[in-house]
Each structure stands twice: as C-alpha cells, then as structure tokens.
Design a protein around this motif. Structure first.
Motif: not given
Length: 263
Positions: A28-29, A177-179, A198-200, A216-223
């Motif tokens: 996530n940019a 997210p959070g799961l 899900v959110l890494y 099937r999709r793993i987001s990095l969010g604000s990390l």
C-alpha cells in the motif's frame, strides 16, 4: 486468418491476480514515489493506504476528509505501469450515488479496484454503495471491508452475515482486517464465493500460512508508511546523536528517477 487472443484488460488482469496459484500480496502506497518504487520491485498491483494519504495531506483518516487527495493521487498514478487499487474509506459519502460517481471518476483515470469499508455501520448501507458502484462501473473490482475484527468483537456470525450481504450486492472480494486466526480464516474462506482479503500483521502468521488458510489477497495496509516514518525518526535521532544513520536510503537520483520528467 486466425484471430489473435485478446489481451486481458487491466481490470481483468487485476481480478485474475486473486485467483492464481499464489495469493495477491498487495503493498500500500501513500504517494507517487512509493507506488512507483513498489512497482519497480516487481509488484504488478499496488494499493493506496488511507492513513498514509491522510497523513501526507495533514488530514484525519477515516473521516471522509481526503476525497480530493485520493482522487489526485489516483490521477497521477492511473496511467503508470501498475495496477492501482484505491482505499476510499467508506466512499467519502453515505449517498450510494455519490460513492458511485466517485468510483466512476477513479475508473476514468485508470484505477482498477476500490476498497470500501463499513466502519461497523449498518451492512445495508455498504451493500447499497456496492450495488450503486457495480451498476455505474461494472468492471471496477470492488473489495468490501468489514470492521468486525478491527473495531468490533470479531463475532464470526456477524462477520459472515456482513460478508454474505456484500458479496450478494456485487462485491468482487471481501476484506476482514484484524483477522489473524488461521482457523477462522479457513472457515470464512470456505463459506465465501469471492476471494478473501486479510491484513498482514508483523506479529501474526506469515504470508505462506495465511495463503494456506485460504486468504487470496494479503494487504500490507499502513505498515509500510509507518515503517518508513519510523526509519526517518531513527535516522534523525542518529544524526542528532552524532552517529551515521543506518539502514538503506535511496539516492537523490533514485527517487528523482521515480518521478515524471519535467514538462
């Protein structure tokens, strides 16, 4: 003459990334340079982070305050060689038609996906937004986020009921997210007709285990934004203390090379 096979559109190419042998790992940019840098590392798809976009603009996150900043970043990145998905909070409006108009503006500048969240509000509200967006821009990939684990108590029945409502409304994917519990991820993935996002979390399971559980999709969010900010604080502390800052830093030329040429 044999017709050559049609090339997939950017939107269908993005959707296909959710159904490959490996899950879609999505960085996530928060600005133009970070998105280009991630794409330069081989990531075909890049998303935005609402926290990062808000922080760069000096505006609150999750308060429907960054509509124009989000659109401006999408306009800058939509023509770049990457597949862009935009975190649009709740769509910056409670009016489904307004959300659909914003989604159409994003699609018009080259965005292939949008993330819409429920903020634990009534599921009917987000479902109406999803329906309106899919009616206005059928090709746009809609990822519907529920905050049952982010803001609520993580009740499985409530989570499933919300996800069912969102996929029935036309969502192409759903996000929780959070799961991080692998067993719960497996239960949800098996009950869904669309890909689970899900959110890494650095303290949670690694990517491989999340994928094996059904994500099937793993987001990095604000990390990544928070990590970059943390690295900047460590570097300035080192300089103030008389130490050379550690860690890797791109050169001026490297960063300048990510930006559009003058004119």
């Amino acid at each position: 003459m044999t017709e050559s096979p049609r090339r997939p559109t950017p939107v269908t190419a993005f959707a296909a990334l959710h159904h490959g042998d490996e899950p879609l790992l999505l960085p996530n940019a928060w600005d133009f340079a970070s998105a280009r840098a991630f794409a330069g590392q081989g990531f075909r798809a890049v998303a935005t982070t609402s926290l990062g976009v808000a922080a760069v603009a000096g505006l609150p996150d999750g308060a429907a305050a960054t509509r124009e900043e989000t659109l401006r970043l999408a306009l800058a990145l939509g023509s770049q060689p990457l597949l862009l998905s935009v975190d649009a909070e709740g769509g910056f409006s409670d009016d489904p038609d307004e959300v659909a108009r914003f989604a159409a503006e994003l699609y018009a500048v080259g965005v292939v996906g949008i993330n819409l969240e429920d903020g634990l509000g009534p599921p009917e509200r987000l479902a109406a937004k999803i329906t309106a967006v899919k009616r206005a821009v059928p090709a746009l990939f809609v990822n519907a986020r529920t905050d049952t684990h982010w803001l609520g108590d993580g009740d499985t029945a409530d989570t499933l009921a919300r996800l069912d409502a969102y996929q029935a409304a036309g969502a192409d994917g759903v996000f929780v997210p959070g799961l991080t519990d692998l067993r719960r991820i497996t239960v949800l993935a098996r009950c869904l007709d669309v890909p689970l996002n899900v959110l890494y979390a650095p303290t949670g399971p690694p990517v491989r285990q999340l994928a094996d559980a059904g994500a099937r999709r793993i987001s990095l969010g604000s990390l990544l934004y928070r990590t970059a900010l943390g690295a900047a604080l460590e570097a300035v502390a080192d300089v103030r203390a008389g130490r050379a800052p550690g860690g890797a830093a791109p050169s001026y030329g490297d960063v300048a090379g990510l930006l559009p040429p003058p004119g």
